[in-house]
Scaffold this active site. Structure first.
Site, PDB file in Angstrom:
ATOM      1  N   CYS A  78     -19.726  -5.812   3.544  1.00 22.29           N
ATOM      2  CA  CYS A  78     -19.005  -4.620   3.979  1.00 22.29           C
ATOM      3  C   CYS A  78     -17.695  -4.578   3.209  1.00 22.29           C
ATOM      4  CB  CYS A  78     -18.722  -4.704   5.482  1.00 22.29           C
ATOM      5  SG  CYS A  78     -17.728  -3.310   6.076  1.00 22.29           S
TER       6      CYS A  78
ATOM      7  N   CYS B  33       0.312   0.167  10.316  1.00 21.97           N
ATOM      8  CA  CYS B  33      -0.190  -0.845   9.376  1.00 21.97           C
ATOM      9  C   CYS B  33       0.875  -1.732   8.759  1.00 21.97           C
ATOM     10  CB  CYS B  33      -0.985  -0.156   8.273  1.00 21.97           C
ATOM     11  SG  CYS B  33      -1.796  -1.377   7.210  1.00 21.97           S
TER      12      CYS B  33
ATOM     13  N   CYS C 225       0.450   4.853   6.980  1.00 24.30           N
ATOM     14  CA  CYS C 225      -0.173   4.646   8.294  1.00 24.30           C
ATOM     15  C   CYS C 225       0.797   3.875   9.197  1.00 24.30           C
ATOM     16  CB  CYS C 225      -1.479   3.883   8.127  1.00 24.30           C
ATOM     17  SG  CYS C 225      -2.507   4.548   6.789  1.00 24.30           S
TER      18      CYS C 225
ATOM     19  N   CYS D  72     -16.794  -8.947   5.481  1.00 23.62           N
ATOM     20  CA  CYS D  72     -16.117  -7.658   5.273  1.00 23.62           C
ATOM     21  C   CYS D  72     -14.859  -7.867   4.442  1.00 23.62           C
ATOM     22  CB  CYS D  72     -15.710  -7.048   6.603  1.00 23.62           C
ATOM     23  SG  CYS D  72     -17.063  -6.902   7.764  1.00 23.62           S
TER      24      CYS D  72
ATOM     25  N   CYS E  48     -19.405   2.330   8.740  1.00 26.21           N
ATOM     26  CA  CYS E  48     -18.652   1.677   9.808  1.00 26.21           C
ATOM     27  C   CYS E  48     -17.409   2.528  10.005  1.00 26.21           C
ATOM     28  CB  CYS E  48     -18.274   0.256   9.379  1.00 26.21           C
ATOM     29  SG  CYS E  48     -17.150  -0.566  10.536  1.00 26.21           S
TER      30      CYS E  48
ATOM     31  N   ARG F 263     -17.975  -2.131  18.011  1.00 27.27           N
ATOM     32  CA  ARG F 263     -17.281  -3.387  17.717  1.00 27.27           C
ATOM     33  C   ARG F 263     -15.998  -3.524  18.533  1.00 27.27           C
ATOM     34  NH1 ARG F 263     -17.536  -6.785  13.223  1.00 27.27           N
ATOM     35  NH2 ARG F 263     -19.001  -5.294  12.347  1.00 27.27           N
TER      36      ARG F 263
ATOM     37  N   CYS G 184       0.840  -1.199   0.000  1.00 31.36           N
ATOM     38  CA  CYS G 184       0.000   0.000   0.000  1.00 31.36           C
ATOM     39  C   CYS G 184       0.877   1.252   0.000  1.00 31.36           C
ATOM     40  CB  CYS G 184      -0.910  -0.012   1.234  1.00 31.36           C
ATOM     41  SG  CYS G 184      -2.021   1.403   1.268  1.00 31.36           S
TER      42      CYS G 184
HETATM   43  N1  SAM Z   1      -6.585   0.653   3.015  1.00 27.61           N
HETATM   44  C1  SAM Z   1      -7.888   0.984   3.467  1.00 27.61           C
HETATM   45  C2  SAM Z   1      -7.884   2.136   4.440  1.00 27.61           C
HETATM   46  O1  SAM Z   1      -6.932   2.323   5.172  1.00 27.61           O
HETATM   47  O2  SAM Z   1      -8.874   2.868   4.467  1.00 27.61           O
HETATM   48  C3  SAM Z   1      -8.634  -0.179   4.076  1.00 27.61           C
HETATM   49  C4  SAM Z   1      -7.911  -1.226   4.906  1.00 27.61           C
HETATM   50  S1  SAM Z   1      -7.179  -0.659   6.435  1.00 27.61           S
HETATM   51  C5  SAM Z   1      -6.191  -2.040   6.873  1.00 27.61           C
HETATM   52  C6  SAM Z   1      -8.564  -0.627   7.550  1.00 27.61           C
HETATM   53  C7  SAM Z   1      -8.327  -0.218   8.977  1.00 27.61           C
HETATM   54  O3  SAM Z   1      -7.669  -1.237   9.682  1.00 27.61           O
HETATM   55  C8  SAM Z   1      -7.465   0.995   9.243  1.00 27.61           C
HETATM   56  O4  SAM Z   1      -8.154   2.194   9.077  1.00 27.61           O
HETATM   57  C9  SAM Z   1      -7.091   0.791  10.698  1.00 27.61           C
HETATM   58  O5  SAM Z   1      -8.019   1.448  11.536  1.00 27.61           O
HETATM   59  C10 SAM Z   1      -7.173  -0.719  10.882  1.00 27.61           C
HETATM   60  N2  SAM Z   1      -5.844  -1.276  11.156  1.00 27.61           N
HETATM   61  C11 SAM Z   1      -4.836  -1.448  10.276  1.00 27.61           C
HETATM   62  N3  SAM Z   1      -3.746  -1.967  10.862  1.00 27.61           N
HETATM   63  C12 SAM Z   1      -4.056  -2.127  12.174  1.00 27.61           C
HETATM   64  C13 SAM Z   1      -3.327  -2.618  13.303  1.00 27.61           C
HETATM   65  N4  SAM Z   1      -2.083  -3.003  13.216  1.00 27.61           N
HETATM   66  N5  SAM Z   1      -3.980  -2.649  14.487  1.00 27.61           N
HETATM   67  C14 SAM Z   1      -5.260  -2.236  14.593  1.00 27.61           C
HETATM   68  N6  SAM Z   1      -5.979  -1.769  13.557  1.00 27.61           N
HETATM   69  C15 SAM Z   1      -5.388  -1.703  12.361  1.00 27.61           C
HETATM   70 FE1  SF4 Z   2      -2.780   1.260   3.377  1.00 23.92          FE
HETATM   71 FE2  SF4 Z   2      -2.786   0.106   5.746  1.00 23.92          FE
HETATM   72 FE3  SF4 Z   2      -3.084   2.721   5.580  1.00 23.92          FE
HETATM   73 FE4  SF4 Z   2      -5.071   1.091   4.714  1.00 23.92          FE
HETATM   74  S1  SF4 Z   2      -4.342   1.320   6.805  1.00 23.92           S
HETATM   75  S2  SF4 Z   2      -4.245   2.901   3.696  1.00 23.92           S
HETATM   76  S3  SF4 Z   2      -3.838  -0.619   3.946  1.00 23.92           S
HETATM   77  S4  SF4 Z   2      -1.257   1.558   4.974  1.00 23.92           S
END
Ligand code: SAM
Ligand code: SF4
Ligand code: DTB
Length: 344
Positions: free
Chosen positions: A129, A61, A58, A98, A189, A261, A54
């Site tokens: 979802c 992530c 973040c 989801c 959500c 949730r 990606c």
């Molecule tokens: N890439 C898209 C986005 O960020 O909108 C969708 C997938 S992203 C993995 C969805 C959500 O997963 C993120 O907004 C975050 O809140 C949650 N998430 C990701 N990594 C995480 C982690 N290590 N621990 C807890 N929540 C996590």
């Molecule tokens: Fe990409 Fe992870 Fe951020 Fe979603 S949460 S935009 S998958 S880096």
């Protein structure tokens, strides 16, 4: 009946957090019982339909291309693979499926395949979802027309702390996507993550943002950070479980009609903490041994926990609201109990 409000202040929210634990949980449980069966928990299963690489940054992530998390990247799954996983989730007793993609936003090139996934999963009698990143208004419209029930897009934290966690898109971008989702008529959500080094004021700030949206999200995921090696937050300080439970309780009080949730992080939580979270008003979980890329408790363990606590899975919406609910799904609900009895 507790009123639905959209004028929460940070000071009021902090005052809720400051209540003695028992007073806070008692209030949350009272609010919870006004609108929900206190012993029903909605169960959703997650599937990563496109994993890793990606472009976003973040810091929590494992799927960001910027961090070396040893994650095997995968391109967009084939429709058949998604259908097979959705069937499996249905057989295990999930009522919502989801699908998540590691995208900044979906490419129009991929949209037809994604829309087909929505249609096929819905045809199995599951609620649908997706979480695909930022959406343009037409993309939200197309997803809604394909029958997508919920769109997940988190605010993650307070506006003030946000810049410490993500720099490649703004809070405002997120709010705009949420608006496009609402305007297209889908359910929202939206929640956040705890344990990223944020202050109590940031937790309150996140909940104020969520509760003051023009409509409360129908589903509010409260994630505990899953600390993944290679991400900048891998060594973040562990969260006090009572603080996690307090946040659930405050969310329940501020958004009385929403499903809250108990989301990521259950693998690092004992059953007692999860039970307290249910008492504090959490009434939805991710069910199945995998979240997107990290482990979640085994389905068997969750069925046993539900049984020990006298919790049952919340039935999917009634046929009137969801015309395509099919007999196999009702069968799956029965299977849940049988499996629970067998596994207990
Ligand atoms: N890439 C898209 C986005 O960020 O909108 C969708 C997938 S992203 C993995 C969805 C959500 O997963 C993120 O907004 C975050 O809140 C949650 N998430 C990701 N990594 C995480 C982690 N290590 N621990 C807890 N929540 C996590
Ligand atoms: Fe990409 Fe992870 Fe951020 Fe979603 S949460 S935009 S998958 S880096
Ligand atoms: C949400 O709030 N939590 C889910 C879902 N929405 C998409 C994702 C949690 C991801 C945890 C880290 C992983 O498994 O990759």
């Amino acid at each position: 009946m507790t009123q639905i409000r959209h004028d929460w202040t940070r000071a009021e929210t902090l005052a809720l957090f400051a209540l003695p634990f028992n007073d806070l949980l008692f209030r949350a449980q009272q609010v919870h019982r006004e609108r929900f069966d206190p012993n029903a928990v909605q169960v959703s299963t997650l599937l990563s339909i496109k994993t890793g690489a990606c472009p976003e940054d973040c810091k929590y992530c494992p799927q960001s291309a910027r961090y070396d998390t040893r994650l095997e990247r995968e391109k967009l799954l084939e429709l058949e693979q998604v259908i097979a996983q959705a069937r499996r989730a249905r057989e295990q007793g999930a009522t919502r499926f989801c699908m998540g993609a590691a995208w900044r936003s979906p490419h129009d090139r991929d949209l037809p395949q994604v829309l087909a996934m929505v249609r096929e999963v819905k045809a199995l009698g599951l609620e649908t979802c997706m979480t695909l990143g930022m959406l343009a208004p037409q993309q939200a419209q197309a997803l809604a027309e394909a029958g997508l029930d919920y769109y997940n897009h988190n605010l993650d934290t307070s506006p003030e702390y946000y810049g410490e966690i993500i720099t490649t898109r703004t809070y405002q971008d997120r709010l705009e996507t949420l608006e496009h989702v609402r305007n297209a008529g889908m359910k929202v959500c939206c929640g956040g993550i705890l344990g990223m080094g944020e202050a109590l004021a940031d937790r309150a700030g996140l909940l104020v943002q969520l509760a003051n949206l023009s409509e409360h999200p129908e589903s509010v995921p409260i994630n505990q950070l899953v600390r993944v090696a290679g991400t900048p937050l891998e060594n973040a300080e562990a969260l006090d479980p009572f603080d996690f439970v307090r946040t659930i309780a405050v969310a329940r009080i501020m958004m009385p009609a929403s499903h809250v949730r108990l989301s990521a992080g259950r693998e690092d939580m004992n059953e007692q903490t999860q039970a307290l979270a249910f008492f504090a008003g959490a009434n939805s979980i991710f069910y199945g041994e995998r979240l997107l890329t990290t482990p979640n408790p085994e389905a068997d363990a969750d069925r046993r926990l539900f049984q020990r606590l006298g919790i049952h899975p919340e039935p999917a919406p009634a046929p009137a609201e969801m015309a395509c609910r099919t007999a196999p799904q009702r069968g799956a609900e029965r299977l849940w109990y049988e499996a629970a009895v067998g596994g207990g």
